[in-house]
Design a protein around this motif. Structure first.
Motif, PDB file in Angstrom:
ATOM      1  N   ARG A  79      -4.083   7.836 -11.177  1.00 16.16           N
ATOM      2  CA  ARG A  79      -5.015   8.376 -10.442  1.00 16.16           C
ATOM      3  C   ARG A  79      -4.400   9.949 -10.129  1.00 16.16           C
ATOM      4  NH1 ARG A  79      -8.688   4.681  -7.479  1.00 16.16           N
ATOM      5  NH2 ARG A  79      -8.275   2.710  -8.180  1.00 16.16           N
ATOM      6  N   ARG A 109      -3.149  12.528  -4.794  1.00 15.04           N
ATOM      7  CA  ARG A 109      -4.037  12.854  -3.510  1.00 15.04           C
ATOM      8  C   ARG A 109      -3.302  12.270  -2.312  1.00 15.04           C
ATOM      9  NH1 ARG A 109      -5.749   7.742  -2.340  1.00 15.04           N
ATOM     10  NH2 ARG A 109      -5.605   6.053  -4.138  1.00 15.04           N
ATOM     11  N   GLN A 128       2.319   6.601  -6.956  1.00 14.51           N
ATOM     12  CA  GLN A 128       1.167   7.296  -7.609  1.00 14.51           C
ATOM     13  C   GLN A 128       1.482   8.693  -7.259  1.00 14.51           C
ATOM     14  OE1 GLN A 128      -2.131   5.804  -5.669  1.00 14.51           O
ATOM     15  NE2 GLN A 128      -2.551   4.289  -7.629  1.00 14.51           N
ATOM     16  N   ASP A 161      -3.716   1.181  -9.699  1.00 15.12           N
ATOM     17  CA  ASP A 161      -4.401   1.539 -11.110  1.00 15.12           C
ATOM     18  C   ASP A 161      -4.866   0.332 -11.763  1.00 15.12           C
ATOM     19  OD1 ASP A 161      -4.055   4.588 -10.547  1.00 15.12           O
ATOM     20  OD2 ASP A 161      -2.129   3.698 -10.594  1.00 15.12           O
ATOM     21  N   THR A 172       1.147   4.148  -3.088  1.00 14.04           N
ATOM     22  CA  THR A 172       0.914   5.279  -2.797  1.00 14.04           C
ATOM     23  C   THR A 172       1.963   6.328  -3.271  1.00 14.04           C
ATOM     24  OG1 THR A 172      -0.734   5.019  -1.112  1.00 14.04           O
ATOM     25  CG2 THR A 172       0.102   7.122  -0.972  1.00 14.04           C
ATOM     26  N   HIS A 197       0.837  -1.280   0.061  1.00 11.42           N
ATOM     27  CA  HIS A 197      -0.210   0.016   0.060  1.00 11.42           C
ATOM     28  C   HIS A 197       0.777   1.262   0.026  1.00 11.42           C
ATOM     29  CE1 HIS A 197      -3.845   2.059   1.906  1.00 11.42           C
ATOM     30  NE2 HIS A 197      -3.426   2.644   0.450  1.00 11.42           N
ATOM     31  N   LEU A 241      -6.151  -1.246  -2.071  1.00  5.27           N
ATOM     32  CA  LEU A 241      -4.911  -0.352  -1.890  1.00  5.27           C
ATOM     33  C   LEU A 241      -4.767   0.606  -3.014  1.00  5.27           C
ATOM     34  CD1 LEU A 241      -3.968  -2.896   0.133  1.00  5.27           C
ATOM     35  CD2 LEU A 241      -2.199  -2.902  -1.256  1.00  5.27           C
ATOM     36  N   GLY A 242      -5.705   0.670  -3.800  1.00  8.56           N
ATOM     37  CA  GLY A 242      -6.157   1.880  -4.686  1.00  8.56           C
ATOM     38  C   GLY A 242      -4.983   1.646  -6.004  1.00  8.56           C
ATOM     39  N   PRO A 246      -7.788   2.780   4.702  1.00  9.81           N
ATOM     40  CA  PRO A 246      -9.168   2.140   4.624  1.00  9.81           C
ATOM     41  C   PRO A 246      -9.601   2.646   5.661  1.00  9.81           C
ATOM     42  CG  PRO A 246      -7.446   0.407   3.872  1.00  9.81           C
ATOM     43  CD  PRO A 246      -6.662   1.771   4.494  1.00  9.81           C
ATOM     44  N   ARG A 306      -7.933  -3.498  -5.193  1.00  4.20           N
ATOM     45  CA  ARG A 306      -8.614  -2.342  -5.278  1.00  4.20           C
ATOM     46  C   ARG A 306      -8.676  -1.690  -3.960  1.00  4.20           C
ATOM     47  NH1 ARG A 306     -11.407  -6.516  -8.208  1.00  4.20           N
ATOM     48  NH2 ARG A 306     -12.266  -7.250  -6.457  1.00  4.20           N
TER      49      ARG A 306
END
Length: 364
Positions: free
Chosen positions: A227, A230, A180, A206, A177, A173, A203-204, A235, A201
């Motif tokens: 993404r 941000r 990204q 892509d 991050t 994770h 962990l966000g 979570p 999903r």
């Protein structure tokens, strides 16, 4: 960047048998000859990577889990496999570049920090090279700061991160991050992210791919769209702090549970020092996977590990009651943590129908 033609299944099966026979005797020369000989006979390199070397590696893991080979033999076979991949890579040219003159897409492939199972990432890197991508393969256990420093120095279009163990999800994770945050998309893969990519999903990431061929197809269409930048967001279920408190108490929980087992399981009185050490290692793994299941908020992650562990212990002649007792002791220690206790109860319940370990069969 199209996929190569595939070889007949009987040829692949025969090559797997020859490779397995060589690995059983730790004969690196024979293992290399099995794979390179098949390549000389016209089997595409991608098929050898994914339909021979990959399945044989899975069989090595299954044999270890069933107690039919030891850790040293498993490590020796894996090391030979890695060198066979290298031998195949050195004699095969990179795949054709796009006819349009467009620069090939540049992919960085790496294992997340703490992940030492590097062969899946290595196979992906070689598959991508064979399909015309430019690939930086960084190998196992890449600390996130070093990964980011590398990305700043290269023209990477997309990062492919690999992890086999769910206990690396928090680290994965952080890596997703961080990548990204510098504007690059992240594709993830490996058993750590769940069979359907559910943790990818969470962990966000892509993109997610279940295997190397799927990853290559996805990247051939174009890198996943990154993404928008941000701030990192955990979570929402982590707000209860149970994951943090359990992972911080790891050492204490292992020691307390080990002491409790000595009273609950009379057979432990005759354990050797090495058996006690192995028991402590098993307990540490249980707590680690409990933490991972709390991070993902998925009891199935924990129950899957517990039932797998039960099969491993059964294959090694360890009484099944010891694992049940360990979960009971941990649940009692976590009575103030409802989510943690629920995961432990689910794990205990899942132990009731544990199947016997797989029996030996013909290698195909």
């Amino acid at each position: 960047m199209s996929a190569p033609a595939t070889a007949p299944t009987d040829v692949l099966a025969a090559t797997r048998r020859r490779l397995w026979a060589a690995l059983e005797t730790r004969d690196e020369q024979a293992a290399t000859a099995a794979v390179l000989g098949a390549h000389d006979a016209g089997v595409p390199a991608e098929d050898l990577l994914l339909d021979v070397i990959g399945p044989v590696q899975a069989e090595i893991g299954a044999e270890w889990a069933a107690g039919r080979i030891g850790v040293a033999q498993e490590h020796a076979a894996t090391a030979i496999q890695d060198r066979v991949v290298g031998a195949l890579a050195h004699r095969t040219a990179d795949g054709p570049r796009p006819e349009t003159g467009e620069a090939p897409r540049h992919v960085t492939v790496a294992c997340v920090d703490g992940e030492w199972h590097a062969l899946p990432a290595r196979l992906l890197a070689e598959v991508l090279r064979g399909r015309g991508f430019v690939v930086d393969y960084l190998g196992a256990h890449v600390p996130t700061p070093h990964l980011i420093a590398h990305l700043h120095q290269t023209g990477t279009d997309v990062v492919a991160l690999s992890s086999s163990l769910p206990v690396r999800l928090p680290t994965a994770h952080a890596a997703v991050t961080a990548v990204q945050a510098i504007g690059l998309p992240v594709l993830v893969g490996g058993a750590a992210f769940g069979p359907d990519g559910r943790y990818a999903r969470l962990l966000g990431a892509d993109g997610w791919a279940p295997d190397a061929r799927a990853a290559a197809r996805l990247l051939a269409v174009g890198p996943p769209r990154p993404r928008p930048a941000r701030l990192p967001v955990d979570p929402p279920h982590l707000a209860d702090q149970e994951y943090t408190l359990v992972t911080r108490a790891r050492t204490r929980l292992v020691l307390q549970t080990l002491q409790g087992l000595e009273d609950a399981v009379p057979a432990m009185a005759s354990y050797t020092d090495r058996q006690r050490e192995r028991t402590a290692e098993d307990l540490a793994h249980i707590v680690d996977f409990l933490g991972a299941s709390l991070y993902a908020d998925d009891p199935e992650l924990f129950t899957g590990f517990v039932t797998w562990t039960a099969g491993i212990l059964r294959a090694r002649g360890v009484p099944g009651g010891a694992l049940v007792a360990a979960l009971d002791l941990l649940a009692d220690a976590q009575r103030d943590f409802p989510r943690t206790r629920a995961h432990l109860v689910a794990g205990r319940r899942a132990l009731l129908p544990v199947p016997a370990p797989p029996s030996p069969g013909p290698h195909s």
